[in-house]
Write an enzyme that holds these catalytic residues in place. Sequence first.
Site, PDB file in Angstrom:
ATOM      1  N   ASN A   8     -56.492  -2.167  19.518  1.00  0.00           N
ATOM      2  CA  ASN A   8     -56.272  -1.366  20.829  1.00  0.00           C
ATOM      3  C   ASN A   8     -55.140  -0.377  20.464  1.00  0.00           C
ATOM      4  O   ASN A   8     -53.949  -0.479  20.169  1.00  0.00           O
ATOM      5  CB  ASN A   8     -55.754  -2.321  21.804  1.00  0.00           C
ATOM      6  CG  ASN A   8     -55.205  -1.502  23.027  1.00  0.00           C
ATOM      7  OD1 ASN A   8     -55.591  -0.545  23.258  1.00  0.00           O
ATOM      8  ND2 ASN A   8     -54.423  -2.144  24.063  1.00  0.00           N
ATOM      9  N   LYS A  10     -54.156   2.028  22.218  1.00  0.00           N
ATOM     10  CA  LYS A  10     -53.157   2.397  23.393  1.00  0.00           C
ATOM     11  C   LYS A  10     -53.139   4.137  23.564  1.00  0.00           C
ATOM     12  O   LYS A  10     -54.260   4.769  23.025  1.00  0.00           O
ATOM     13  CB  LYS A  10     -51.794   1.753  23.519  1.00  0.00           C
ATOM     14  CG  LYS A  10     -52.106   0.322  23.262  1.00  0.00           C
ATOM     15  CD  LYS A  10     -50.589  -0.475  23.281  1.00  0.00           C
ATOM     16  CE  LYS A  10     -50.933  -1.826  23.250  1.00  0.00           C
ATOM     17  NZ  LYS A  10     -49.705  -2.686  23.423  1.00  0.00           N
ATOM     18  N   HIS A  95     -55.733  -4.961  30.745  1.00  0.00           N
ATOM     19  CA  HIS A  95     -54.596  -5.058  29.863  1.00  0.00           C
ATOM     20  C   HIS A  95     -53.362  -5.093  30.695  1.00  0.00           C
ATOM     21  O   HIS A  95     -52.963  -4.469  31.715  1.00  0.00           O
ATOM     22  CB  HIS A  95     -54.709  -4.002  28.981  1.00  0.00           C
ATOM     23  CG  HIS A  95     -53.701  -4.238  27.918  1.00  0.00           C
ATOM     24  ND1 HIS A  95     -52.334  -3.737  27.895  1.00  0.00           N
ATOM     25  CD2 HIS A  95     -53.905  -4.675  26.359  1.00  0.00           C
ATOM     26  CE1 HIS A  95     -51.804  -4.307  26.739  1.00  0.00           C
ATOM     27  NE2 HIS A  95     -52.788  -4.537  26.107  1.00  0.00           N
ATOM     28  N   GLU A  97     -50.600  -3.844  30.304  1.00  0.00           N
ATOM     29  CA  GLU A  97     -49.998  -2.415  30.484  1.00  0.00           C
ATOM     30  C   GLU A  97     -50.515  -2.030  31.722  1.00  0.00           C
ATOM     31  O   GLU A  97     -49.999  -1.260  32.624  1.00  0.00           O
ATOM     32  CB  GLU A  97     -50.113  -1.670  29.544  1.00  0.00           C
ATOM     33  CG  GLU A  97     -49.113  -2.122  28.276  1.00  0.00           C
ATOM     34  CD  GLU A  97     -49.434  -1.799  26.783  1.00  0.00           C
ATOM     35  OE1 GLU A  97     -50.371  -1.101  26.634  1.00  0.00           O
ATOM     36  OE2 GLU A  97     -48.955  -2.624  26.012  1.00  0.00           O
ATOM     37  N   GLU A 163     -53.393 -12.598  25.940  1.00  0.00           N
ATOM     38  CA  GLU A 163     -52.108 -11.722  25.363  1.00  0.00           C
ATOM     39  C   GLU A 163     -50.709 -11.974  26.207  1.00  0.00           C
ATOM     40  O   GLU A 163     -50.487 -11.402  27.460  1.00  0.00           O
ATOM     41  CB  GLU A 163     -52.453 -10.176  25.562  1.00  0.00           C
ATOM     42  CG  GLU A 163     -53.544  -9.808  24.950  1.00  0.00           C
ATOM     43  CD  GLU A 163     -53.607  -8.415  24.342  1.00  0.00           C
ATOM     44  OE1 GLU A 163     -53.495  -7.994  23.265  1.00  0.00           O
ATOM     45  OE2 GLU A 163     -53.285  -7.398  25.298  1.00  0.00           O
ATOM     46  N   GLY A 169     -45.961  -6.003  21.426  1.00  0.00           N
ATOM     47  CA  GLY A 169     -45.056  -4.799  21.025  1.00  0.00           C
ATOM     48  C   GLY A 169     -43.630  -5.413  20.756  1.00  0.00           C
ATOM     49  O   GLY A 169     -42.751  -4.517  20.541  1.00  0.00           O
ATOM     50  N   SER A 201     -48.358  -8.941  18.882  1.00  0.00           N
ATOM     51  CA  SER A 201     -47.694  -9.007  17.866  1.00  0.00           C
ATOM     52  C   SER A 201     -48.337  -9.507  16.580  1.00  0.00           C
ATOM     53  O   SER A 201     -47.664 -10.290  15.515  1.00  0.00           O
ATOM     54  CB  SER A 201     -46.038  -9.644  18.028  1.00  0.00           C
ATOM     55  OG  SER A 201     -45.373  -8.786  18.691  1.00  0.00           O
TER      56      SER A 201
HETATM   57  P1  13P Z   1     -49.117  -5.359  19.685  1.00  0.00           P
HETATM   58  O1  13P Z   1     -50.202  -5.611  18.593  1.00  0.00           O
HETATM   59  O2  13P Z   1     -48.538  -4.134  19.438  1.00  0.00           O
HETATM   60  O3  13P Z   1     -48.066  -6.364  20.055  1.00  0.00           O
HETATM   61  O4  13P Z   1     -50.190  -4.883  20.871  1.00  0.00           O
HETATM   62  C1  13P Z   1     -50.825  -6.138  21.457  1.00  0.00           C
HETATM   63  C2  13P Z   1     -51.857  -5.507  22.422  1.00  0.00           C
HETATM   64  O5  13P Z   1     -51.237  -5.200  23.565  1.00  0.00           O
HETATM   65  C3  13P Z   1     -53.149  -5.379  22.355  1.00  0.00           C
HETATM   66  O6  13P Z   1     -53.970  -5.149  23.398  1.00  0.00           O
END
Ligand code: 13P
Length: 239
Positions: A8, A10, A95, A97, A163, A169, A201
């Site tokens: 992903n 982002k 997601h 976010e 997740e 992150g 992560s």
């Molecule tokens: P990270 O791997 O940067 O922690 O992000 C995970 C994520 O949100 C994947 O959708």
Amino acid sequence: MKPLIAGNWKMNGLSSSVQEVEKLVGLLSGSAPDDRDILICPPATLIGLFATEFGDEGLAIGGQDCHAMPSGAHTGDISAEMLADAGAAFVIVGHSERRADHGESDALVRAKAQAAQRAGLTPIICVGETQAQRKAGREKEIVGAQLEGSIPAGEGDYVVAYEPVWAIGTGLTPTAKDIADMHSFIRSKIREGVRILYGGSVKPSNAKEILAIAHVHGALVGGASLKAEDFAAIIQAAQ
Ligand code: 13P
């Protein structure tokens, strides 16, 4: 079940990022191994380009979100049909976010997942608890409710991504036991044959251990999917 390793990206990536994916394909010895599915979800601006460039290299391309409607007066939004038309095969929905930044409810996430299925895309439906919810011992209650509210009825194809919000992150990950425990809980709530990814992560140093956990059928990778070397190492860690 065939593992699915999904990146992903982002809100990262420009047309010059084609070079990073070329590097990834090179590191995978010229084409993606066919005993695992590999997916990159770049920003929508790059879906068409990546699908054209890498469709023949065994890489699937996906979106990061879609609108529930097929078309209409929704300025700035992109429908699942448009993603499919651009060459996407998957789309991430719900997601954390988007749930946080755009106030997306379970009902909206379900409508988006249904839209994806309608357009012939496989939705990757994200669920996960916050740190406060885990500290309060409510992680299964939260994830259970998200699954119940976000997964469409019917026989359509989908993937679940667990997740934990606090692991995204941050460099933090749950223990292997906590991942095993949650994935087996999710398994008990959804039908057989649906893949359950872990995200939060994931990096080269922990991928092998995480991907070996029972009921973990792949990973949804954020930051580490932006670097060809790291993403290739995670892909190679899948059993
Ligand atoms: P990270 O791997 O940067 O922690 O992000 C995970 C994520 O949100 C994947 O959708």
